[in-house]
Design an enzyme around this catalytic site. Structure first.
Site, PDB file in Angstrom:
ATOM      1  CB  SER A 150      44.215  40.730  34.140  1.00 11.77           C
ATOM      2  OG  SER A 150      44.277  40.278  35.483  1.00 11.77           O
ATOM      3  CE1 TYR A 163      48.728  37.834  32.086  1.00  9.43           C
ATOM      4  CE2 TYR A 163      47.646  38.704  34.041  1.00  9.43           C
ATOM      5  CZ  TYR A 163      47.585  38.074  32.817  1.00  9.43           C
ATOM      6  OH  TYR A 163      46.364  37.675  32.316  1.00  9.43           O
TER       7      TYR A 163
END
Length: 258
Positions: A150, A163
């Site tokens: 990410s 996350y």
């Protein structure tokens, strides 16, 4: 969609390959000629739809089921993968592994529970680690590993801190594996999406949120799963034979500055 010969004769496994970014990756690799194992954890119907979509378009694919984030998940997945290959009369082994599967838990540090944190790490970090461990004996020389991380691991985005931490583990895994597997001609790279229109990000249903996310990109839009799939396909191809240990920002230029 018509198939090409770019990845002809190669076998790929895409974890979380039945929905969102994973579905687009599965379709793109199949379009490039690979036999694609579409992994899914829970949604059997979605996996069958993804496989059917590939086959209807002239590609080759099969579904592989295994729940990630539980004890023995890697061994179970590879056992299923081996069995499905044998059922099809295919040669054992693997050429391309895409560690795409992941989950998200929204919330700042104050909001995340221990149970949620442990689940994030189990699915997003531990599962890819042991999937790679079990893949080493199956992965052919000259193969490819692509980890989907990410863009939020390289910038402050406290709304999903846990996350980001779990995906940051993949960023560390990539260069270490690249160094280890380089003598076998195996490349290992990371693709890092930014704001992408998938089911994992339900906030995009809010027009104001979507507008804000689109404005963060220099292109003025939210990314699509196909945007990410094309980047993965490059790294999975022979064109990327001299690229390894890299973190590819596939965010549409998010947070480049004013």
């Amino acid at each position: 969609m018509t198939t090409t010969e770019r990845l002809a004769g190669r076998t790929a496994l895409v974890t979380g390959g039945s929905r969102g970014i994973g579905r687009s990756i599965s379709g793109r690799l199949a379009r490039d000629g690979a036999l694609v194992a579409v992994h899914y954890g829970h949604d059997h119907e979605a996996a069958q739809r993804a496989v059917k979509e590939i086959e209807t378009a002239g590609g080759r694919a099969f579904a592989v089921h295994a729940e990630l984030g539980v004890h023995g998940d890697a061994a179970a997945l590879w056992q299923e993968f081996d069995a499905r290959l044998a059922d099809r009369g295919e040669e054992p082994g693997l050429d391309i592994l895409v560690n795409n599967a992941g989950i998200s838990v929204p919330g700042t540090v104050a909001d995340v529970t221990e149970e949620n944190f442990d689940r994030l790490v189990a699915v997003n970090a531990r599962a890819p680690f042991f999937l790679v461990q079990h893949a080493l004996g199956r992965l052919r020389d000259g193969g490819r590993i692509v980890n989907v991380s990410s863009a939020a691991t390289r910038t402050a985005f406290p709304q999903i801190t846990a996350y980001n931490m779990s995906k940051g583990a993949l960023d560390t895994l990539t260069p270490d594996l690249a160094k280890q597997l380089g003598p076998r001609g195996i490349t290992v790279n990371t693709v890092a999406p930014g704001f992408t229109d998938t089911g994992i990000n339900p906030t995009l249903a809010d027009p104001q949120v979507r507008q804000a996310y689109a404005a963060a990109s220099v292109f003025g839009r939210v990314g699509t799963p196909d945007d990410i799939a094309d980047a993965v396909a490059f790294l999975a191809s022979d064109d990327a034979r001299w690229v390894t240990g890299q973190w590819l920002n596939a965010s549409g230029g998010v947070v480049l500055g004013p």
